[in-house]
Structure formats: structure tokens, C-alpha cells
Design a protein around this motif. Structure first.
Motif, PDB file in Angstrom:
ATOM      1  N   ASN A  94       0.830  -1.206   0.000  1.00 31.69           N
ATOM      2  CA  ASN A  94       0.000   0.000   0.000  1.00 31.69           C
ATOM      3  C   ASN A  94       0.867   1.260   0.000  1.00 31.69           C
ATOM      4  N   THR A  97       2.571   1.668  -3.369  1.00 34.67           N
ATOM      5  CA  THR A  97       1.592   2.139  -4.353  1.00 34.67           C
ATOM      6  C   THR A  97       1.302   3.619  -4.183  1.00 34.67           C
ATOM      7  N   ASN A  98       1.218   4.080  -2.932  1.00 34.63           N
ATOM      8  CA  ASN A  98       0.935   5.491  -2.655  1.00 34.63           C
ATOM      9  C   ASN A  98       2.189   6.366  -2.698  1.00 34.63           C
ATOM     10  N   ASN A 100       4.738   6.606  -0.735  1.00 33.77           N
ATOM     11  CA  ASN A 100       5.074   7.199   0.559  1.00 33.77           C
ATOM     12  C   ASN A 100       6.408   6.599   1.007  1.00 33.77           C
TER      13      ASN A 100
END
Length: 127
Positions: A94, A97-98, A100
Motif C-alpha cells: 500500500n 503504491t501510494n 510514501n
């Protein structure tokens, strides 16, 4: 469905499936008065000869097929350990994907620590 809700479902399902496996194992141990080559008194003894080094994953899977209660308990414990590991992997995906970077790095370090403690430390301690 948002990511947090999916993660919540995975964690809850993992914990419940693990508890169910352990419960099935306990029922099988008492129904068959032991498990495989072990009696209930050997399993329950404080000085029991049974320890997790005798139960590698391949042996646990064979024991589950053979309907040995102790192997069901160990499978439940493996599931219990795997559940947060899956959560960390999903969090890592996640954050990647973001895009960060900070949280990706932190979660990657957590994942490496978990994998180190699961696979490397037992080899070092056993040596």
C-alpha cells in the motif's frame, strides 16, 4: 472497500481461523486420546518431549492430512504467526503504491526484522 477495512477483515479472519484450527486440534487430541505417537499425558506434561523443532511445516501438513490433533494446533499457531506478517506485506504494498517513501522504508525494516526473527534467528540459536 478501503484498505483499512480490508486489512481489518484479513487480521480478524486470520485470528479466527487460527483459533478454530487450535480448537479442532484440541478436540482431536481428546477424541483420539493423543496425537500421532504422543499420548495426552506426554502432550500435557511440563517436561514434555514435544517442542516446535519437531514440527516443520511439511510435517505439520502431513499430520493435518493424517488428522493428528497436535498438527492442527501447530497449523493454527503457524496461521497466527502468518497473519501479522501478511498485514505488514499488505501495508508495504500500500505504501509503495501510494509512493510514501518514509512509511515504505519503516514498514520494509519491520518486515525484514520479522523475517529475520522467523528464519535466521532459529538457525543461529540451533547452531
Amino acid at each position: 472497500m478501503d484498505f483499512e477495512k480490508a486489512l481489518e477483515i484479513i487480521l480478524r479472519a486470520g485470528a479466527l481461523a487460527s483459533a478454530a484450527m487450535i480448537g479442532v486440534g484440541l478436540v482431536l487430541i481428546y477424541a483420539f486420546h493423543g496425537s500421532g505417537n504422543y499420548t495426552i499425558s506426554q502432550i500435557a506434561s511440563p517436561t514434555s518431549p514435544i517442542n516446535s523443532s519437531q514440527f516443520p511445516v511439511w510435517r505439520v501438513l502431513r499430520g493435518v492430512v493424517a488428522i493428528h490433533g497436535l498438527d492442527y494446533i501447530y497449523l493454527g499457531l503457524i496461521m497466527l504467526i502468518a497473519t501479522p506478517l501478511v498485514a505488514v506485506v499488505l501495508n508495504l504494498a500500500n505504501f509503495v503504491t501510494n509512493k510514501n517513501a518514509i512509511y515504505t522504508a519503516v514498514v520494509a525494516i519491520v518486515l525484514l526484522n520479522m523475517l529475520f526473527s522467523l528464519f535466521v534467528l532459529p538457525l543461529l540459536v540451533g547452531a
